[in-house]
Design a protein around this motif. Structure first.
Motif, PDB file in Angstrom:
ATOM      1  N   GLU A  19     -13.541  20.513  -5.998  1.00 49.60           N
ATOM      2  CA  GLU A  19     -13.134  20.286  -4.608  1.00 49.60           C
ATOM      3  C   GLU A  19     -12.459  18.928  -4.452  1.00 49.60           C
ATOM      4  O   GLU A  19     -11.435  18.802  -3.769  1.00 49.60           O
ATOM      5  CB  GLU A  19     -14.337  20.394  -3.675  1.00 49.60           C
ATOM      6  CG  GLU A  19     -14.874  21.805  -3.564  1.00 49.60           C
ATOM      7  CD  GLU A  19     -16.131  21.900  -2.713  1.00 49.60           C
ATOM      8  OE1 GLU A  19     -16.604  20.848  -2.189  1.00 49.60           O
ATOM      9  OE2 GLU A  19     -16.651  23.021  -2.568  1.00 49.60           O
ATOM     10  N   VAL A  20     -13.010  17.913  -5.089  1.00 50.50           N
ATOM     11  CA  VAL A  20     -12.431  16.572  -4.991  1.00 50.50           C
ATOM     12  C   VAL A  20     -11.073  16.535  -5.686  1.00 50.50           C
ATOM     13  O   VAL A  20     -10.129  15.918  -5.184  1.00 50.50           O
ATOM     14  CB  VAL A  20     -13.407  15.505  -5.550  1.00 50.50           C
ATOM     15  CG1 VAL A  20     -12.744  14.134  -5.599  1.00 50.50           C
ATOM     16  CG2 VAL A  20     -14.677  15.460  -4.701  1.00 50.50           C
ATOM     17  N   ALA A  21     -10.950  17.213  -6.807  1.00 51.61           N
ATOM     18  CA  ALA A  21      -9.664  17.270  -7.509  1.00 51.61           C
ATOM     19  C   ALA A  21      -8.605  17.929  -6.627  1.00 51.61           C
ATOM     20  O   ALA A  21      -7.472  17.432  -6.527  1.00 51.61           O
ATOM     21  CB  ALA A  21      -9.815  18.037  -8.822  1.00 51.61           C
ATOM     22  N   ALA A  22      -8.956  19.016  -5.964  1.00 54.91           N
ATOM     23  CA  ALA A  22      -8.014  19.688  -5.064  1.00 54.91           C
ATOM     24  C   ALA A  22      -7.638  18.766  -3.906  1.00 54.91           C
ATOM     25  O   ALA A  22      -6.470  18.721  -3.476  1.00 54.91           O
ATOM     26  CB  ALA A  22      -8.616  20.993  -4.540  1.00 54.91           C
ATOM     27  N   THR A  23      -8.591  17.995  -3.422  1.00 57.14           N
ATOM     28  CA  THR A  23      -8.335  17.046  -2.338  1.00 57.14           C
ATOM     29  C   THR A  23      -7.373  15.953  -2.795  1.00 57.14           C
ATOM     30  O   THR A  23      -6.453  15.588  -2.057  1.00 57.14           O
ATOM     31  CB  THR A  23      -9.658  16.429  -1.843  1.00 57.14           C
ATOM     32  OG1 THR A  23     -10.504  17.480  -1.379  1.00 57.14           O
ATOM     33  CG2 THR A  23      -9.420  15.411  -0.740  1.00 57.14           C
ATOM     34  N   ILE A  24      -7.567  15.439  -3.997  1.00 56.55           N
ATOM     35  CA  ILE A  24      -6.681  14.393  -4.514  1.00 56.55           C
ATOM     36  C   ILE A  24      -5.243  14.885  -4.564  1.00 56.55           C
ATOM     37  O   ILE A  24      -4.323  14.209  -4.098  1.00 56.55           O
ATOM     38  CB  ILE A  24      -7.151  13.920  -5.905  1.00 56.55           C
ATOM     39  CG1 ILE A  24      -8.479  13.158  -5.787  1.00 56.55           C
ATOM     40  CG2 ILE A  24      -6.087  13.034  -6.573  1.00 56.55           C
ATOM     41  CD1 ILE A  24      -9.154  12.866  -7.124  1.00 56.55           C
ATOM     42  N   VAL A  25      -5.049  16.074  -5.112  1.00 54.73           N
ATOM     43  CA  VAL A  25      -3.690  16.629  -5.214  1.00 54.73           C
ATOM     44  C   VAL A  25      -3.102  16.842  -3.828  1.00 54.73           C
ATOM     45  O   VAL A  25      -1.942  16.486  -3.572  1.00 54.73           O
ATOM     46  CB  VAL A  25      -3.687  17.931  -6.040  1.00 54.73           C
ATOM     47  CG1 VAL A  25      -2.322  18.597  -6.008  1.00 54.73           C
ATOM     48  CG2 VAL A  25      -4.094  17.639  -7.490  1.00 54.73           C
ATOM     49  N   ALA A  26      -3.890  17.387  -2.904  1.00 58.84           N
ATOM     50  CA  ALA A  26      -3.397  17.645  -1.546  1.00 58.84           C
ATOM     51  C   ALA A  26      -3.058  16.345  -0.816  1.00 58.84           C
ATOM     52  O   ALA A  26      -2.031  16.267  -0.132  1.00 58.84           O
ATOM     53  CB  ALA A  26      -4.428  18.455  -0.756  1.00 58.84           C
TER      54      ALA A  26
ATOM     55  N   VAL B 201     -12.113  14.984 -15.455  1.00 59.00           N
ATOM     56  CA  VAL B 201     -12.421  13.540 -15.463  1.00 59.00           C
ATOM     57  C   VAL B 201     -13.581  13.257 -14.516  1.00 59.00           C
ATOM     58  O   VAL B 201     -14.507  12.503 -14.849  1.00 59.00           O
ATOM     59  CB  VAL B 201     -11.170  12.705 -15.085  1.00 59.00           C
ATOM     60  CG1 VAL B 201     -11.526  11.232 -14.876  1.00 59.00           C
ATOM     61  CG2 VAL B 201     -10.087  12.842 -16.150  1.00 59.00           C
ATOM     62  N   LEU B 202     -13.561  13.875 -13.340  1.00 56.20           N
ATOM     63  CA  LEU B 202     -14.648  13.676 -12.377  1.00 56.20           C
ATOM     64  C   LEU B 202     -15.978  14.231 -12.899  1.00 56.20           C
ATOM     65  O   LEU B 202     -17.024  13.588 -12.751  1.00 56.20           O
ATOM     66  CB  LEU B 202     -14.289  14.331 -11.038  1.00 56.20           C
ATOM     67  CG  LEU B 202     -13.152  13.651 -10.277  1.00 56.20           C
ATOM     68  CD1 LEU B 202     -12.611  14.582  -9.191  1.00 56.20           C
ATOM     69  CD2 LEU B 202     -13.607  12.333  -9.683  1.00 56.20           C
ATOM     70  N   ALA B 203     -15.938  15.394 -13.529  1.00 56.55           N
ATOM     71  CA  ALA B 203     -17.160  15.988 -14.094  1.00 56.55           C
ATOM     72  C   ALA B 203     -17.716  15.100 -15.203  1.00 56.55           C
ATOM     73  O   ALA B 203     -18.939  14.923 -15.315  1.00 56.55           O
ATOM     74  CB  ALA B 203     -16.875  17.398 -14.616  1.00 56.55           C
ATOM     75  N   GLU B 204     -16.822  14.552 -15.998  1.00 59.34           N
ATOM     76  CA  GLU B 204     -17.243  13.627 -17.057  1.00 59.34           C
ATOM     77  C   GLU B 204     -17.926  12.402 -16.448  1.00 59.34           C
ATOM     78  O   GLU B 204     -18.977  11.962 -16.925  1.00 59.34           O
ATOM     79  CB  GLU B 204     -16.003  13.212 -17.853  1.00 59.34           C
ATOM     80  CG  GLU B 204     -16.261  12.277 -18.992  1.00 59.34           C
ATOM     81  CD  GLU B 204     -14.945  11.855 -19.644  1.00 59.34           C
ATOM     82  OE1 GLU B 204     -14.809  10.653 -19.920  1.00 59.34           O
ATOM     83  OE2 GLU B 204     -14.067  12.722 -19.858  1.00 59.34           O
ATOM     84  N   GLY B 205     -17.350  11.853 -15.387  1.00 60.08           N
ATOM     85  CA  GLY B 205     -17.953  10.702 -14.716  1.00 60.08           C
ATOM     86  C   GLY B 205     -19.308  11.044 -14.119  1.00 60.08           C
ATOM     87  O   GLY B 205     -20.247  10.243 -14.187  1.00 60.08           O
TER      88      GLY B 205
END
Length: 189
Positions: A146-153, A128-132
């Motif tokens: 990296e941002v996706a991993a941060t969101i989950v964490a 989703v972030l890459a699409e944006g």
């Protein structure tokens, strides 16, 4: 709801509330209003029933997240909808809580659906972030993985801190901070 469904649903609830050790076959049978014979007719015992329950919880988490990720809107709007969805914060994440259960993580078979779910979630958020970013909604400096991993964490840590505080406030603050960081990458195009 048939007996097998009641057994799975009851095991999901008990695992979320009590963990693996605290979820006895008797407790499952009581909650499901099912006899021992019914349980062993459908499953090879507690491990098989627990695996079915963990897989069900993982599938439900994915479906709920996917509903937000595939909805119309910008990447940030869809991620915001996911982050702000209604949750039982003080109960914790039904998957994240299982990842803290030593008996679950000690079993490769029971741990696998957790690992796959978190990998899927990180991958889906990164997509989703890459699409944006590709649509010019987000800055080129944002690294989706990296941002996706941060969101989950942040979400999983938010659950833990909220439970320790006995209040949803730390979770809400973590989500608010995360959203502020994400909005800093929104472009004005």
């Amino acid at each position: 709801m048939d007996t097998m469904e009641r057994l799975i649903r009851s095991t999901q609830e008990l695992l979320w509330e009590r963990g693996y050790v605290g979820t006895s076959p008797k407790a499952i049978q009581r909650r499901a209003e099912a006899g021992q014979g019914s349980m062993y007719h459908h499953f090879d015992g507690k491990p098989g029933l627990a695996l079915a329950a963990v897989r069900r919880s993982a599938g439900e988490l994915r479906a709920e997240a996917e509903a937000r990720f595939s909805a119309p809107g910008t990447a940030i709007e869809r991620i915001t909808a996911y982050l702000l969805r209604e949750r039982e914060v003080l109960r914790g994440c039904p998957i994240g809580r299982l990842a803290q259960d030593p008996d679950i993580v000690a079993s490769e078979e029971l741990r696998r659906p957790l690992e796959e779910t978190f990998a899927w979630l990180r991958g889906r958020l990164a997509g989703v972030l890459a699409e944006g970013r590709a649509r010019g909604e987000l800055s080129d400096g944002l690294v989706p993985e990296e941002v996706a991993a941060t969101i989950v964490a942040v979400l999983q840590g938010g659950y833990v801190v909220a439970r320790a505080a006995g209040s949803a406030e730390p979770f809400d603050q973590a989500v608010g901070g995360l959203l502020a960081l994400l909005r800093a990458h929104v472009t004005l195009s």
